[in-house]
Design an enzyme around this catalytic site. Structure first.
Site, mmCIF file in Angstrom:
data_model
loop_
_atom_site.group_PDB
_atom_site.id
_atom_site.type_symbol
_atom_site.label_atom_id
_atom_site.label_comp_id
_atom_site.label_asym_id
_atom_site.label_seq_id
_atom_site.Cartn_x
_atom_site.Cartn_y
_atom_site.Cartn_z
ATOM 1 N N ARG A 212 -10.231 0.510 10.190
ATOM 2 C CA ARG A 212 -9.800 -0.879 10.308
ATOM 3 C C ARG A 212 -10.929 -1.776 10.803
ATOM 4 O O ARG A 212 -10.709 -2.934 11.141
ATOM 5 C CB ARG A 212 -8.632 -0.988 11.286
ATOM 6 C CG ARG A 212 -7.349 -0.482 10.691
ATOM 7 C CD ARG A 212 -6.226 -0.636 11.686
ATOM 8 N NE ARG A 212 -5.068 0.119 11.246
ATOM 9 C CZ ARG A 212 -3.871 -0.419 11.055
ATOM 10 N NH1 ARG A 212 -3.683 -1.689 11.243
ATOM 11 N NH2 ARG A 212 -2.873 0.337 10.681
ATOM 12 N N ARG B 60 -0.624 -10.804 12.607
ATOM 13 C CA ARG B 60 -1.146 -9.543 12.035
ATOM 14 C C ARG B 60 -2.177 -9.836 10.961
ATOM 15 O O ARG B 60 -3.180 -9.122 10.835
ATOM 16 C CB ARG B 60 0.005 -8.709 11.454
ATOM 17 C CG ARG B 60 0.766 -7.935 12.530
ATOM 18 C CD ARG B 60 2.190 -7.641 12.103
ATOM 19 N NE ARG B 60 2.278 -6.676 11.017
ATOM 20 C CZ ARG B 60 3.372 -6.488 10.277
ATOM 21 N NH1 ARG B 60 4.456 -7.204 10.490
ATOM 22 N NH2 ARG B 60 3.375 -5.584 9.321
ATOM 23 N N ARG C 73 13.984 -8.742 11.353
ATOM 24 C CA ARG C 73 13.319 -8.061 12.483
ATOM 25 C C ARG C 73 12.348 -9.033 13.147
ATOM 26 O O ARG C 73 11.734 -9.862 12.473
ATOM 27 C CB ARG C 73 12.508 -6.854 11.984
ATOM 28 C CG ARG C 73 13.333 -5.663 11.564
ATOM 29 C CD ARG C 73 12.447 -4.462 11.412
ATOM 30 N NE ARG C 73 11.155 -4.823 10.787
ATOM 31 C CZ ARG C 73 10.196 -3.970 10.517
ATOM 32 N NH1 ARG C 73 10.333 -2.697 10.802
ATOM 33 N NH2 ARG C 73 9.079 -4.368 9.951
ATOM 34 N N LYS D 251 0.825 -1.220 0.000
ATOM 35 C CA LYS D 251 0.000 0.000 0.000
ATOM 36 C C LYS D 251 0.857 1.268 0.000
ATOM 37 O O LYS D 251 0.555 2.222 -0.702
ATOM 38 C CB LYS D 251 -0.942 0.016 1.212
ATOM 39 C CG LYS D 251 -1.965 -1.119 1.203
ATOM 40 C CD LYS D 251 -3.063 -0.891 2.228
ATOM 41 C CE LYS D 251 -2.564 -0.895 3.659
ATOM 42 N NZ LYS D 251 -2.162 -2.225 4.177
ATOM 43 N N ARG E 117 12.426 -10.752 4.389
ATOM 44 C CA ARG E 117 13.182 -9.499 4.495
ATOM 45 C C ARG E 117 14.372 -9.633 5.433
ATOM 46 O O ARG E 117 14.263 -10.225 6.496
ATOM 47 C CB ARG E 117 12.269 -8.430 5.128
ATOM 48 C CG ARG E 117 11.558 -7.564 4.166
ATOM 49 C CD ARG E 117 10.880 -6.464 4.972
ATOM 50 N NE ARG E 117 9.566 -6.174 4.437
ATOM 51 C CZ ARG E 117 8.565 -5.671 5.144
ATOM 52 N NH1 ARG E 117 8.717 -5.424 6.430
ATOM 53 N NH2 ARG E 117 7.417 -5.431 4.569
#
Ligand SMILES: [Zn+2]
Length: 239
Positions: free
Chosen positions: A105, A189, A178, A30, A144
């Protein structure tokens, strides 16, 4: 409206508003799309998370109010977030529209936002949904790796691997994942997104506002599709 009929050389009225919401799971891209759309349509990007942090930092009235809740470990109430959004929307640079990301949300928040915009005599033009399956999101985020020297040196084990495993190409520093990017946390999430946020999809679809985009395609393809859709929305609105 003036009595004179608009000529071809003159726009029939001021540029129509593009009041847009970006919707999609975390990791759908996004932010990347927002950056590009902001350039295409000259729309202010209201990312509510950034906005909240900024207002707290600047110590605005709403920022201080939000901070009280955050310091107690409570969620910032919807009214405070909506107050910040309305401040932005009322500010001069949102006259032609805005691109909202991070809010609403939940369906309750969407209804509250509708009411608040309605009082300003404004309404949403469209909700842009970037769809990506969970397994793709988990792969994207958990792959990542960040450089321990400079967090701007970002790699991906599949899409953009370093030349040497676990080592930054630029400064030879160690690469790390991370904690937030670990698969279990990404899945958490996504679970929150599915339970709280995805009911917004039928909510906006029933109102004729939803536009869907295939977020598994390349960022450029997604962008081309969104840009064409938004350009058409603006055109339809001017007819
Ligand atoms: Zn580095």
């Amino acid at each position: 409206m003036s009595a004179a009929s608009p000529s071809a050389a003159q726009p029939s009225r001021a540029v129509s508003e593009l009041n847009l919401i970006l919707l999609g799971p975390p990791g759908a891209g996004k932010g990347t799309q927002a950056d590009r759309l902001r350039d295409d349509f000259n729309l202010p990007y209201i990312a509510t998370g950034d906005m909240l942090r900024e207002q707290v930092k600047q110590g605005t009235e709403l920022g201080n109010s939000a901070k009280e809740y955050m310091d107690r470990g409570d969620l910032v109430p919807d009214e405070v977030i909506i107050g910040m959004i309305l401040d932005c929307v009322n500010g001069g640079n949102c006259a032609d529209g805005f691109l909202l990301d991070g809010f609403p949300r939940s369906v309750g928040q969407a209804e509250a936002l509708d009411d608040a915009l309605g009082k300003l005599d404004r309404k949403l033009t469209a909700v842009l949904l970037i769809e990506v399956p969970d397994e793709d999101i988990v792969k994207r985020i958990s792959g990542r790796r960040l450089c321990t020297e400079d967090p701007n040196h970002i790699y991906h084990v599949d899409a953009h691997p370093p030349k040497k495993d676990g080592v930054c190409d630029i400064d030879d520093a160690q690469l790390v994942q991370r904690d937030d990017d670990k698969p279990e946390l990404v899945q958490n999430r996504l679970d929150v997104y599915h339970s709280q946020t995805s009911p917004l999809i039928p909510f906006y679809d029933e109102r004729g506002l939803l536009r869907r985009f295939d977020g598994t395609r390349s960022p450029t393809e997604v962008h081309d599709h969104i840009r064409a859709t938004v350009a058409t929305l603006r055109l339809e609105d001017q007819l």
